[in-house]
Write a protein that holds these residues in place. Structure first.
Motif, PDB file in Angstrom:
ATOM      1  N   SER A  56      72.862  11.691 -26.044  1.00  0.00           N
ATOM      2  CA  SER A  56      74.311  11.638 -25.532  1.00  0.00           C
ATOM      3  C   SER A  56      75.238  13.138 -25.894  1.00  0.00           C
ATOM      4  O   SER A  56      74.855  13.276 -27.446  1.00  0.00           O
ATOM      5  N   THR A  57      76.022  12.830 -25.670  1.00  0.00           N
ATOM      6  CA  THR A  57      77.352  13.707 -25.649  1.00  0.00           C
ATOM      7  C   THR A  57      78.839  12.957 -25.749  1.00  0.00           C
ATOM      8  O   THR A  57      78.617  11.899 -24.795  1.00  0.00           O
ATOM      9  N   SER A  58      79.295  14.083 -27.002  1.00  0.00           N
ATOM     10  CA  SER A  58      81.023  13.751 -26.290  1.00  0.00           C
ATOM     11  C   SER A  58      81.761  14.449 -26.901  1.00  0.00           C
ATOM     12  O   SER A  58      81.667  15.560 -27.535  1.00  0.00           O
ATOM     13  N   ALA A  59      82.770  14.301 -26.003  1.00  0.00           N
ATOM     14  CA  ALA A  59      84.006  15.163 -25.753  1.00  0.00           C
ATOM     15  C   ALA A  59      83.511  16.855 -25.418  1.00  0.00           C
ATOM     16  O   ALA A  59      83.734  17.721 -25.825  1.00  0.00           O
ATOM     17  N   SER A  60      81.938  16.552 -24.777  1.00  0.00           N
ATOM     18  CA  SER A  60      81.661  18.179 -24.547  1.00  0.00           C
ATOM     19  C   SER A  60      82.703  18.834 -23.620  1.00  0.00           C
ATOM     20  O   SER A  60      82.750  20.396 -23.946  1.00  0.00           O
ATOM     21  N   ALA A  61      83.646  18.403 -22.505  1.00  0.00           N
ATOM     22  CA  ALA A  61      84.502  19.765 -22.283  1.00  0.00           C
ATOM     23  C   ALA A  61      85.765  20.065 -22.627  1.00  0.00           C
ATOM     24  O   ALA A  61      86.359  21.025 -22.646  1.00  0.00           O
ATOM     25  N   VAL A  62      86.317  19.035 -24.210  1.00  0.00           N
ATOM     26  CA  VAL A  62      87.484  19.475 -24.494  1.00  0.00           C
ATOM     27  C   VAL A  62      87.105  19.486 -26.184  1.00  0.00           C
ATOM     28  O   VAL A  62      88.141  20.360 -26.937  1.00  0.00           O
ATOM     29  N   ARG A  83      79.585   9.907 -23.387  1.00  0.00           N
ATOM     30  CA  ARG A  83      80.167   9.146 -23.344  1.00  0.00           C
ATOM     31  C   ARG A  83      81.742   8.769 -24.485  1.00  0.00           C
ATOM     32  O   ARG A  83      82.011  10.284 -24.628  1.00  0.00           O
ATOM     33  N   HIS A  84      82.747   8.428 -24.605  1.00  0.00           N
ATOM     34  CA  HIS A  84      83.334   8.082 -25.226  1.00  0.00           C
ATOM     35  C   HIS A  84      83.868   7.675 -26.178  1.00  0.00           C
ATOM     36  O   HIS A  84      84.649   8.163 -27.274  1.00  0.00           O
ATOM     37  N   SER A  85      83.016   6.723 -26.599  1.00  0.00           N
ATOM     38  CA  SER A  85      83.412   5.846 -28.184  1.00  0.00           C
ATOM     39  C   SER A  85      82.192   7.040 -28.977  1.00  0.00           C
ATOM     40  O   SER A  85      81.337   7.791 -28.835  1.00  0.00           O
ATOM     41  N   MET A  86      82.627   6.902 -30.368  1.00  0.00           N
ATOM     42  CA  MET A  86      81.442   7.510 -31.472  1.00  0.00           C
ATOM     43  C   MET A  86      80.520   7.149 -31.601  1.00  0.00           C
ATOM     44  O   MET A  86      79.882   7.587 -31.497  1.00  0.00           O
TER      45      MET A  86
END
Length: 212
Positions: A56-62, A83-86
Protein backbone atom coordinates in the motif's frame (compact mmCIF):
# COMPACT_ATOMS: atom_id res chain seq x y z
CA UNK A 1 3.72 -21.14 29.46
CA UNK A 2 3.02 -21.38 25.72
CA UNK A 3 6.09 -20.73 23.61
CA UNK A 4 5.65 -18.82 20.35
CA UNK A 5 5.92 -21.01 17.28
CA UNK A 6 8.48 -20.47 14.56
CA UNK A 7 7.30 -19.12 11.22
CA UNK A 8 6.40 -21.50 8.43
CA UNK A 9 5.71 -20.51 4.80
CA UNK A 10 1.99 -21.30 5.19
CA UNK A 11 1.44 -18.77 7.98
CA UNK A 12 2.27 -15.11 7.23
CA UNK A 13 1.17 -12.43 4.86
CA UNK A 14 3.64 -9.61 4.22
CA UNK A 15 2.15 -6.13 4.52
CA UNK A 16 4.39 -3.43 3.05
CA UNK A 17 3.27 0.11 3.88
CA UNK A 18 4.51 3.32 2.20
CA UNK A 19 7.94 2.22 1.02
CA UNK A 20 8.15 5.41 -1.04
CA UNK A 21 11.08 7.72 -1.77
CA UNK A 22 9.31 10.84 -0.53
CA UNK A 23 9.02 9.26 2.89
CA UNK A 24 12.45 7.64 2.78
CA UNK A 25 13.92 11.17 2.50
CA UNK A 26 12.61 11.81 6.02
CA UNK A 27 14.19 8.72 7.60
CA UNK A 28 16.87 9.42 10.18
CA UNK A 29 16.83 6.21 12.22
CA UNK A 30 18.82 4.12 9.73
CA UNK A 31 21.07 4.74 6.75
CA UNK A 32 18.69 5.07 3.81
CA UNK A 33 20.72 2.84 1.51
CA UNK A 34 20.83 0.15 4.20
CA UNK A 35 17.08 0.51 4.66
CA UNK A 36 16.48 0.08 0.94
CA UNK A 37 18.68 -3.02 0.90
CA UNK A 38 16.72 -4.51 3.80
CA UNK A 39 13.38 -3.83 2.11
CA UNK A 40 14.64 -5.42 -1.11
CA UNK A 41 15.84 -8.45 0.86
CA UNK A 42 12.39 -8.79 2.42
CA UNK A 43 10.73 -8.45 -1.00
CA UNK A 44 13.02 -11.12 -2.44
CA UNK A 45 12.33 -13.38 0.55
CA UNK A 46 8.61 -12.94 0.00
CA UNK A 47 8.97 -14.14 -3.56
CA UNK A 48 11.43 -16.94 -2.78
CA UNK A 49 9.12 -18.47 -0.18
CA UNK A 50 5.96 -17.60 -2.12
CA UNK A 51 4.30 -15.58 0.63
CA UNK A 52 1.25 -13.47 -0.16
CA UNK A 53 2.08 -9.77 -0.08
CA UNK A 54 -0.10 -6.68 0.19
CA UNK A 55 1.53 -3.38 -0.79
CA UNK A 56 0.00 0.00 0.00
CA UNK A 57 1.09 3.56 -0.74
CA UNK A 58 -0.24 7.01 0.13
CA UNK A 59 -0.04 10.51 -1.38
CA UNK A 60 1.82 9.05 -4.36
CA UNK A 61 0.89 11.83 -6.78
CA UNK A 62 1.39 14.81 -4.48
CA UNK A 63 4.20 14.02 -2.09
CA UNK A 64 5.56 10.52 -1.56
CA UNK A 65 5.96 9.13 -5.06
CA UNK A 66 5.26 5.52 -6.08
CA UNK A 67 6.58 2.39 -4.43
CA UNK A 68 10.35 2.69 -4.78
CA UNK A 69 11.27 1.25 -8.21
CA UNK A 70 14.16 -0.76 -6.71
CA UNK A 71 11.60 -2.56 -4.54
CA UNK A 72 8.94 -2.85 -7.26
CA UNK A 73 11.51 -4.63 -9.45
CA UNK A 74 11.37 -7.62 -7.12
CA UNK A 75 7.57 -7.59 -6.84
CA UNK A 76 6.52 -8.07 -10.47
CA UNK A 77 2.79 -8.06 -10.93
CA UNK A 78 2.10 -6.71 -7.44
CA UNK A 79 -0.05 -3.59 -7.65
CA UNK A 80 0.08 -1.05 -4.85
CA UNK A 81 -3.17 -0.11 -3.14
CA UNK A 82 -3.34 3.68 -2.86
CA UNK A 83 -5.06 5.12 0.20
CA UNK A 84 -5.71 8.39 2.08
CA UNK A 85 -5.49 7.37 5.73
CA UNK A 86 -2.14 7.13 7.52
CA UNK A 87 -3.48 3.93 9.03
CA UNK A 88 -3.54 1.27 6.32
CA UNK A 89 -5.81 -0.88 8.49
CA UNK A 90 -8.52 1.76 8.15
CA UNK A 91 -8.48 1.45 4.36
CA UNK A 92 -11.16 -0.95 3.11
CA UNK A 93 -9.15 -2.18 0.10
CA UNK A 94 -6.01 -2.90 2.13
CA UNK A 95 -7.99 -4.60 4.86
CA UNK A 96 -9.88 -6.74 2.34
CA UNK A 97 -6.65 -7.74 0.58
CA UNK A 98 -5.18 -8.97 3.86
CA UNK A 99 -8.38 -10.77 4.86
CA UNK A 100 -8.60 -12.45 1.44
CA UNK A 101 -5.31 -14.24 2.06
CA UNK A 102 -7.03 -16.16 4.84
CA UNK A 103 -4.00 -15.75 7.07
CA UNK A 104 -3.95 -14.25 10.56
CA UNK A 105 -0.22 -13.68 10.89
CA UNK A 106 1.30 -10.47 9.48
CA UNK A 107 4.87 -9.41 8.76
CA UNK A 108 4.83 -5.62 8.54
CA UNK A 109 7.42 -3.35 6.94
CA UNK A 110 7.05 0.33 6.20
CA UNK A 111 7.59 4.06 6.62
CA UNK A 112 7.36 5.90 8.87
CA UNK A 113 7.60 3.88 12.07
CA UNK A 114 6.10 6.65 14.20
CA UNK A 115 2.88 6.80 12.16
CA UNK A 116 1.87 4.56 9.26
CA UNK A 117 3.66 1.48 10.62
CA UNK A 118 2.64 1.77 14.27
CA UNK A 119 -0.96 2.80 13.57
CA UNK A 120 -1.44 -0.16 11.22
CA UNK A 121 0.19 -2.64 13.59
CA UNK A 122 -1.73 -1.48 16.65
CA UNK A 123 -5.03 -1.70 14.77
CA UNK A 124 -4.28 -5.16 13.36
CA UNK A 125 -3.35 -6.38 16.84
CA UNK A 126 -6.63 -5.03 18.20
CA UNK A 127 -8.45 -7.10 15.58
CA UNK A 128 -6.76 -10.31 16.69
CA UNK A 129 -3.92 -10.58 14.18
CA UNK A 130 -0.55 -12.00 15.18
CA UNK A 131 1.84 -9.26 14.03
CA UNK A 132 5.61 -9.23 13.62
CA UNK A 133 7.33 -5.97 12.73
CA UNK A 134 10.34 -6.33 10.44
CA UNK A 135 12.07 -3.55 12.31
CA UNK A 136 15.14 -3.14 10.09
CA UNK A 137 12.84 -2.77 7.07
CA UNK A 138 11.11 0.16 8.78
CA UNK A 139 12.41 3.69 9.22
CA UNK A 140 11.57 6.50 11.60
CA UNK A 141 12.18 10.24 11.46
CA UNK A 142 14.54 9.99 14.45
CA UNK A 143 16.24 7.19 16.37
CA UNK A 144 14.18 8.01 19.44
CA UNK A 145 10.92 8.16 17.51
CA UNK A 146 11.64 4.82 15.80
CA UNK A 147 12.64 3.16 19.08
CA UNK A 148 9.65 4.48 21.01
CA UNK A 149 7.25 3.33 18.27
CA UNK A 150 8.79 -0.16 18.29
CA UNK A 151 8.48 -0.28 22.07
CA UNK A 152 4.83 0.77 21.94
CA UNK A 153 4.01 -1.92 19.35
CA UNK A 154 5.89 -4.56 21.33
CA UNK A 155 4.06 -3.60 24.52
CA UNK A 156 0.79 -4.05 22.64
CA UNK A 157 1.77 -7.58 21.63
CA UNK A 158 3.73 -7.29 18.39
CA UNK A 159 6.93 -9.29 17.88
CA UNK A 160 10.08 -7.53 16.69
CA UNK A 161 12.16 -9.26 14.03
CA UNK A 162 14.56 -8.57 11.13
CA UNK A 163 14.48 -9.51 7.47
CA UNK A 164 17.35 -11.98 7.99
CA UNK A 165 15.61 -13.69 10.89
CA UNK A 166 12.45 -13.97 8.79
CA UNK A 167 14.38 -15.57 5.92
CA UNK A 168 16.31 -18.00 8.12
CA UNK A 169 13.22 -18.88 10.15
CA UNK A 170 11.28 -19.71 7.00
CA UNK A 171 14.16 -21.65 5.44
CA UNK A 172 15.30 -23.25 8.72
CA UNK A 173 16.91 -26.24 7.01
CA UNK A 174 19.50 -25.74 4.30
CA UNK A 175 18.51 -29.13 2.84
CA UNK A 176 15.08 -27.67 1.95
CA UNK A 177 15.89 -27.74 -1.73
CA UNK A 178 12.85 -25.94 -3.12
CA UNK A 179 13.95 -22.63 -1.61
CA UNK A 180 17.66 -23.29 -0.96
CA UNK A 181 19.12 -21.52 -4.01
CA UNK A 182 17.03 -18.37 -3.64
CA UNK A 183 17.51 -18.16 0.13
CA UNK A 184 21.24 -18.59 -0.14
CA UNK A 185 21.50 -16.00 -2.92
CA UNK A 186 19.63 -13.44 -0.79
CA UNK A 187 21.91 -14.07 2.18
CA UNK A 188 25.06 -13.80 0.06
CA UNK A 189 23.87 -10.55 -1.54
CA UNK A 190 22.37 -8.80 1.49
CA UNK A 191 23.57 -10.30 4.78
CA UNK A 192 27.01 -8.72 5.09
CA UNK A 193 29.62 -10.88 6.78
CA UNK A 194 27.29 -13.87 7.03
CA UNK A 195 26.78 -13.77 3.27
CA UNK A 196 30.52 -13.44 2.69
CA UNK A 197 31.04 -16.48 4.92
CA UNK A 198 28.53 -18.57 2.99
CA UNK A 199 30.13 -17.65 -0.31
CA UNK A 200 33.57 -18.46 1.11
CA UNK A 201 32.40 -21.86 2.36
CA UNK A 202 30.89 -22.66 -1.04
CA UNK A 203 34.07 -21.70 -2.85
CA UNK A 204 36.19 -23.75 -0.45
CA UNK A 205 34.10 -26.85 -1.08
CA UNK A 206 33.75 -26.25 -4.82
CA UNK A 207 36.71 -24.10 -5.83
CA UNK A 208 36.55 -22.29 -9.13
CA UNK A 209 39.00 -23.84 -11.55
CA UNK A 210 41.57 -21.48 -13.01
CA UNK A 211 41.43 -20.95 -16.75
CA UNK A 212 44.87 -19.39 -16.84
Amino acid sequence: MTMPSLLTPTQPTVLMVDQQAGLAFEVGSIDRQALLGNVIALAKTTRAVNLPIVVSTSASAVYSGPLMPAVQEFLPGVASLERHSMNAWEDAAVRAAVENTGRKKLLVSGLLTEACVSFTVLSALADGYDVSVVADACGGVTNDGHSLALRRMEAAGATMTSWLQVLLELQRDWTRKETYADARAIVEARAGGYGIGLAYARDMIHPVKSTG
